[in-house]
Design a protein around this motif. Structure first.
Motif, mmCIF file in Angstrom:
data_model
loop_
_atom_site.group_PDB
_atom_site.id
_atom_site.type_symbol
_atom_site.label_atom_id
_atom_site.label_comp_id
_atom_site.label_asym_id
_atom_site.label_seq_id
_atom_site.Cartn_x
_atom_site.Cartn_y
_atom_site.Cartn_z
ATOM 1 N N ARG A 181 0.866 -1.188 0.000
ATOM 2 C CA ARG A 181 0.000 0.000 0.000
ATOM 3 C C ARG A 181 0.899 1.233 0.000
ATOM 4 O O ARG A 181 1.784 1.347 0.851
ATOM 5 C CB ARG A 181 -0.879 -0.067 1.253
ATOM 6 C CG ARG A 181 -1.598 1.206 1.633
ATOM 7 C CD ARG A 181 -2.926 1.358 0.917
ATOM 8 N NE ARG A 181 -3.720 2.408 1.545
ATOM 9 C CZ ARG A 181 -3.610 3.704 1.244
ATOM 10 N NH1 ARG A 181 -2.759 4.125 0.333
ATOM 11 N NH2 ARG A 181 -4.378 4.581 1.856
ATOM 12 N N TYR A 182 0.714 2.133 -0.972
ATOM 13 C CA TYR A 182 1.480 3.382 -0.967
ATOM 14 C C TYR A 182 0.910 4.316 0.102
ATOM 15 O O TYR A 182 -0.296 4.269 0.379
ATOM 16 C CB TYR A 182 1.398 4.057 -2.346
ATOM 17 C CG TYR A 182 2.225 3.358 -3.404
ATOM 18 C CD1 TYR A 182 3.603 3.270 -3.287
ATOM 19 C CD2 TYR A 182 1.623 2.797 -4.519
ATOM 20 C CE1 TYR A 182 4.364 2.634 -4.251
ATOM 21 C CE2 TYR A 182 2.377 2.152 -5.495
ATOM 22 C CZ TYR A 182 3.755 2.080 -5.357
ATOM 23 O OH TYR A 182 4.495 1.449 -6.315
ATOM 24 N N THR A 185 -3.058 8.606 -1.320
ATOM 25 C CA THR A 185 -4.374 8.331 -1.891
ATOM 26 C C THR A 185 -4.540 9.301 -3.051
ATOM 27 O O THR A 185 -4.167 10.471 -2.937
ATOM 28 C CB THR A 185 -5.465 8.580 -0.815
ATOM 29 O OG1 THR A 185 -5.288 7.613 0.219
ATOM 30 C CG2 THR A 185 -6.860 8.444 -1.391
ATOM 31 N N ALA A 186 -5.085 8.799 -4.171
ATOM 32 C CA ALA A 186 -5.280 9.690 -5.320
ATOM 33 C C ALA A 186 -6.583 10.454 -5.137
ATOM 34 O O ALA A 186 -7.636 9.859 -4.922
ATOM 35 C CB ALA A 186 -5.310 8.880 -6.609
ATOM 36 N N SER A 226 -1.890 12.582 -6.140
ATOM 37 C CA SER A 226 -1.499 11.440 -5.304
ATOM 38 C C SER A 226 -0.887 12.031 -4.048
ATOM 39 O O SER A 226 0.306 12.337 -4.000
ATOM 40 C CB SER A 226 -0.493 10.556 -6.038
ATOM 41 O OG SER A 226 -1.049 10.128 -7.255
ATOM 42 N N LEU A 269 -3.915 3.748 -3.258
ATOM 43 C CA LEU A 269 -2.944 3.315 -4.277
ATOM 44 C C LEU A 269 -2.119 2.136 -3.778
ATOM 45 O O LEU A 269 -1.654 2.131 -2.642
ATOM 46 C CB LEU A 269 -2.031 4.487 -4.645
ATOM 47 C CG LEU A 269 -2.770 5.716 -5.165
ATOM 48 C CD1 LEU A 269 -1.797 6.833 -5.484
ATOM 49 C CD2 LEU A 269 -3.606 5.378 -6.398
ATOM 50 N N ARG A 270 -1.934 1.177 -4.654
ATOM 51 C CA ARG A 270 -1.183 -0.038 -4.285
ATOM 52 C C ARG A 270 -0.282 -0.480 -5.425
ATOM 53 O O ARG A 270 -0.627 -0.297 -6.597
ATOM 54 C CB ARG A 270 -2.164 -1.194 -4.055
ATOM 55 C CG ARG A 270 -2.718 -1.259 -2.668
ATOM 56 C CD ARG A 270 -3.700 -2.381 -2.556
ATOM 57 N NE ARG A 270 -4.803 -2.226 -3.498
ATOM 58 C CZ ARG A 270 -5.733 -3.153 -3.712
ATOM 59 N NH1 ARG A 270 -5.692 -4.303 -3.087
ATOM 60 N NH2 ARG A 270 -6.701 -2.937 -4.565
ATOM 61 N N ASP A 287 -5.609 -5.375 -14.122
ATOM 62 C CA ASP A 287 -5.218 -5.129 -12.731
ATOM 63 C C ASP A 287 -5.170 -6.413 -11.903
ATOM 64 O O ASP A 287 -4.506 -6.443 -10.869
ATOM 65 C CB ASP A 287 -6.184 -4.134 -12.077
ATOM 66 C CG ASP A 287 -5.787 -2.685 -12.328
ATOM 67 O OD1 ASP A 287 -4.989 -2.444 -13.264
ATOM 68 O OD2 ASP A 287 -6.267 -1.787 -11.605
ATOM 69 N N HIS A 293 1.381 2.229 -9.663
ATOM 70 C CA HIS A 293 1.066 3.597 -9.232
ATOM 71 C C HIS A 293 0.596 4.380 -10.458
ATOM 72 O O HIS A 293 1.195 4.252 -11.535
ATOM 73 C CB HIS A 293 2.335 4.228 -8.641
ATOM 74 C CG HIS A 293 2.063 5.471 -7.848
ATOM 75 N ND1 HIS A 293 1.640 6.634 -8.431
ATOM 76 C CD2 HIS A 293 2.139 5.727 -6.519
ATOM 77 C CE1 HIS A 293 1.481 7.560 -7.485
ATOM 78 N NE2 HIS A 293 1.777 7.030 -6.316
ATOM 79 N N PRO A 294 -0.464 5.218 -10.309
ATOM 80 C CA PRO A 294 -0.975 5.909 -11.508
ATOM 81 C C PRO A 294 -0.143 7.097 -11.950
ATOM 82 O O PRO A 294 -0.523 7.790 -12.882
ATOM 83 C CB PRO A 294 -2.380 6.364 -11.083
ATOM 84 C CG PRO A 294 -2.311 6.514 -9.618
ATOM 85 C CD PRO A 294 -1.309 5.491 -9.129
ATOM 86 N N GLU A 351 7.971 7.055 -7.096
ATOM 87 C CA GLU A 351 7.142 7.325 -5.911
ATOM 88 C C GLU A 351 8.029 7.401 -4.680
ATOM 89 O O GLU A 351 7.895 8.278 -3.830
ATOM 90 C CB GLU A 351 6.086 6.224 -5.758
ATOM 91 C CG GLU A 351 5.032 6.496 -4.679
ATOM 92 C CD GLU A 351 5.485 6.163 -3.260
ATOM 93 O OE1 GLU A 351 4.905 6.728 -2.327
ATOM 94 O OE2 GLU A 351 6.425 5.371 -3.073
#
Ligand SMILES: Cc1cc2nc3c(=O)[nH]c(=O)nc-3n(C[C@H](O)[C@H](O)[C@H](O)COP(=O)(O)OP(=O)(O)OC[C@H]3O[C@@H](n4cnc5c(N)ncnc54)[C@H](O)[C@@H]3O)c2cc1C
Length: 388
Positions: A181-182, A185-186, A226, A269-270, A287, A293-294, A351
């Protein structure tokens, strides 16, 4: 796709998102798509979908090949003519201009894109079953089956898991997934802008996250911020007009004043790594097979390449092979590995680099951006990746 070399097989796809539907449209075998959600409404609302995607040239070519691009309303697609990437020292920047006669990328709405792909899949003979509540799946060397809660059983030579990042198919097949988990959050929203965006996409690598502005048709932009989790909560709770001011200021008022033009959506985001995506009789795409990551806007582009590649692999099988043969699926798995690994590596490192608060890291990343900008071959390489 090319003429069939051998007898048609039967394929069942679990998950009717953009990637599952695109595979169904591209696949020359007999396809049934089981979608857990409700059927698509008869028409999309006039307002812009909150989900918009940056689509690469490779995606456009694939969607054209399956007759889906032609069905997307052209006035709802924004070409990206130029991209500007900024560091957090106000001076470091990278710029990419589109090659003559072709945009860098296109921005399209999720609902209109999926509708176009679904129409193509149906026209090409796929059976799409909405509201399919899955009871269970099974895959083995001789074939696969999916069973629904209403007792329906779909038997096939191959089962394709296209059921998204939380893939139940992946779990039930026993395929390991390593998720991270990043700490971001986007936050996604659309705005009207005072000055014309001229088809320029902008991205800022900031100490508190990564902010992207994507051009939309007319005088609108979509943002993906993000943001570190605390900031994401704060941004999402702001009055729309105050959020517009925050977004304007974070982007140095590059397009003058902004006015809110949508709800605000949030996406955790993950990174999801799936070392093996195939077992005898089943394979994952989209997915379900990889989470990225976007920040590079590449998730669905990777998924479409999975769909195109798998359809091609099935299409090129020998008369002795069946769609679920492990050898065939392993060939597909190997052909996708490098692309997915490279995208996950680059986005994960960026990231990480831009997530470090220390001043030294700030200097290093800004110097890195300036160095890339001053090195024509490095820039060409990055631009080529963005446009694939
Ligand atoms: C903020 C953000 C911005 C992004 N921007 C971009 C971008 O600009 N460009 C880009 O390329 N990518 C982008 N992405 C990534 C992109 O959203 C995903 O990669 C893409 O949506 C994945 O598509 P999919 O069809 O694989 O999965 P999904 O869209 O998740 O679809 C899965 C489908 O399976 C169905 N399903 C789930 N479980 C079951 C079940 N048990 N039975 C039956 N059906 C089931 C679901 O209802 C759904 O329809 C972004 C992501 C985020 C979070």
């Amino acid at each position: 796709m090319s003429a069939r070399p051998t007898a048609r097989g039967r394929v069942v796809v679990v998950g009717g998102g953009a990637v599952g539907l695109a595979f169904a449209a591209a696949c020359a075998d007999e396809v049934t798509v089981l979608e857990g959600g409700p059927p698509r409404p008869a028409a999309d609302p006039d307002g812009l979908d909150i989900r918009v995607f940056a689509l690469s040239e490779g995606t456009r070519a694939f969607l054209r090949e399956i007759d889906a691009w032609q069905r997307m309303p052209p006035d709802r697609i924004a070409p990206v003519a130029r991209m500007e990437v900024f560091g957090d020292d106000g001076a470091s920047r990278l710029e990419f201009a589109a090659p003559p006669g072709r945009p860098l990328a296109w921005i399209a709405e999720g609902n209109r894109m999926a509708r176009a792909i679904e129409a193509s899949a149906r026209e090409r003979g796929a059976m799409i079953r909405a509201n399919s509540a899955l009871r269970g799946i099974a895959a083995r060397p001789g074939g696969a089956r999916a069973e629904l809660e209403d007792g329906t059983v779909v038997e096939a030579d191959l089962l394709v898991g296209a059921d998204g990042a939380d893939s139940r198919v992946r779990r039930e097949l026993g395929l390991a997934a390593h998720a991270k988990r990043y700490p971001e959050t986007a936050v996604v929203a659309h705005f009207r802008c005072e000055k014309p965006h001229a088809g320029t996409a902008r991205q800022w690598f900031r100490p508190d996250g990564i902010l992207a502005w994507l051009p939309l048709p007319g005088d609108r932009i979509s943002i993906v911020w993000s943001a570190r989790d605390g900031l994401a909560d704060e941004l999402a709770a702001l009055e729309p007009a105050i959020l517009a001011e925050r977004v304007r200021d974070a982007g140095g008022a590059a397009l003058g004043d902004l006015a809110p033009d949508s709800e605000v959506a949030r996406f955790p985001l993950r990174l999801v790594r799936v070392p093996r995506i195939a077992v005898p009789g089943a394979v994952l795409v989209g997915d379900a097979a990889h989470g990225v990551h976007p920040l590079a806007g590449q998730g669905v582009n990777l998924g479409f390449q999975d769909a195109a590649g798998l359809a091609r692999t099935l299409d090129s099988r020998s008369p002795l092979e069946r769609p679920g043969d492990f050898g065939l699926l392993r060939r597909h798995e190997r052909s996708r590995r490098a692309d997915v690994d490279a995208m996950q590596f680059v986005t994960d490192r960026l990231e990480w680099l831009f997530g470090i608060d220390a001043r030294l890291a700030g200097l290093a990343r800004n110097a890195g951006l300036r160095a890339v900008d001053a090195t024509p071959w490095a820039k060409r390489l990055l631009a080529a990746h963005a446009m694939r």
